[in-house]
Design a protein around this motif. Sequence first.
Motif, short mmCIF file in Angstrom:
data_model
loop_
_atom_site.label_atom_id
_atom_site.label_comp_id
_atom_site.label_asym_id
_atom_site.label_seq_id
_atom_site.Cartn_x
_atom_site.Cartn_y
_atom_site.Cartn_z
N SER A 59 0.84 -1.19 0.00
CA SER A 59 0.00 0.00 0.00
C SER A 59 0.88 1.24 0.00
O SER A 59 2.03 1.21 0.43
CB SER A 59 -0.92 0.02 1.23
N ILE A 88 -11.02 -2.87 -1.75
CA ILE A 88 -10.08 -1.84 -1.31
C ILE A 88 -10.24 -1.66 0.19
O ILE A 88 -11.34 -1.38 0.69
CB ILE A 88 -10.33 -0.51 -2.03
N ILE A 154 -4.39 3.10 -0.48
CA ILE A 154 -5.11 2.07 -1.23
C ILE A 154 -4.39 0.74 -1.13
O ILE A 154 -3.22 0.62 -1.53
CB ILE A 154 -5.27 2.47 -2.71
N THR A 155 -5.05 -0.23 -0.55
CA THR A 155 -4.58 -1.62 -0.56
C THR A 155 -5.64 -2.44 -1.28
O THR A 155 -6.77 -2.56 -0.79
CB THR A 155 -4.37 -2.14 0.87
N SER A 156 -5.28 -2.99 -2.42
CA SER A 156 -6.27 -3.65 -3.28
C SER A 156 -6.08 -5.17 -3.25
O SER A 156 -4.95 -5.66 -3.21
CB SER A 156 -6.15 -3.15 -4.71
#
Length: 443
Positions: A59, A88, A154-156
Amino acid sequence: MISIITFIWAFFQALNPVILNGEIVLLDRYEYLILEEDKDIKFQEIIERNDFTKIDQQSKNFGINNDVVWLKYVVENNSEKEGKYFYINNSSLDSLELFVVSENEILESYVGGRLVDFYSKPILSKSIIFDINLPIGKTSEIFLKVKSVNKKIITSTITNRNYLENLINRENILFGIFTGVIVGLFFYNLFLFFSVRDKLYLIYVIHTVLVWFAQSSILGFTQEIFWPNVVWLNLRSGVIFSSLVSIVGIWFLRVFLSTDKFIPKLDKGFYFIYLVYAFILVNAFFFSITVSYQTLLVTQSIVVLYVLLAAFAVQKQGYRPARYYLLAWSVFMLGIFLFVLSEMGIIPTNDLTAYIMPLGSALEVVLLSFALADKINILKKEKEKEQAERLRVLKENEQLIREQNTMLEEKVRIRTDELEQALRNLQNTQSQLVSQEKMASLG
């Protein structure tokens, strides 16, 4: 030499697609492009641009600003299903657009974020989730446009519905535990307020309610529970309730530790802090929410240290309740610092930093409740000591009155004896005079 090799490996690794052949795949290789807010660029131009910056980490914090962030993921779907869920791990993002592209052709487009219609989400939750279709056996590009006034972290993840439902249930359970603690302390101290009629308990009750609203707004639960489609509140609730809980928290501190009595000079500094929070609130209501959020983060970092200094100064003067307050505030201060550092991008965002504020807030209100109970015990002991002192004085007065009555009775007895003796003398004298008169008459 090793660092150069590592850089080259990361560079070429970023060019390779992320292979989707399992149930859960973290998209930790992507490219990003940051544009100013006022730049209106068509999506076709975004596809053709070659100035994306490659990155290889889970992230990244793109800051608190009005910039538009474009993320580009390259994925290869080797699973047997087209349908995937793009998740997300940041529910505070305002507006997102997602495009699935293959060979420069847009296959699908989606919208998401906390400002979209809550009931149009693929899974009704505070979380940001896209139900996307990816061609099987082909390489696709996923473009994500992010616009948000809050932190852009943002961590997807691309996963399945079962994983997301389990994740959402776990978050709901943790939030339920947090809410249960807050509700229990709320009613307990509200009962104490009506029992003892001490305004300190009323301040604590208000503080407890605002703690719940502040943390729930940060986590996104207030949007899910109370105002799912109220855009104005969704944008501002975190800043508003965080400012209000800080104001009431300082009010509680000043009353609880009697700062105007023990540290009058430091106590005056709290009025300036009130003005800063007033500026944050006014700015959030009528002007720039981004400026309010940036000011709030800086202010919180300064305030926690100032409050710690004030509590330590009071404790140094021997005021016992300050020890419990120091313990409670130290726990909360740790949570605030970790949260602020993660918001500013100084430390990475993970599950600990995501839930450290609710955990720290819950521990704070619990410890403050203990501090209030300890203060009750102190007041009770002081009252008992005062009553004992009054009883001692009453006994001394009673003994003094008893001794004075005894002395008075003795004086009365002596005086009565003197009067009786005088009466007898008078009677004897009178008898002698009568006898003399008789003898004189006979003579």
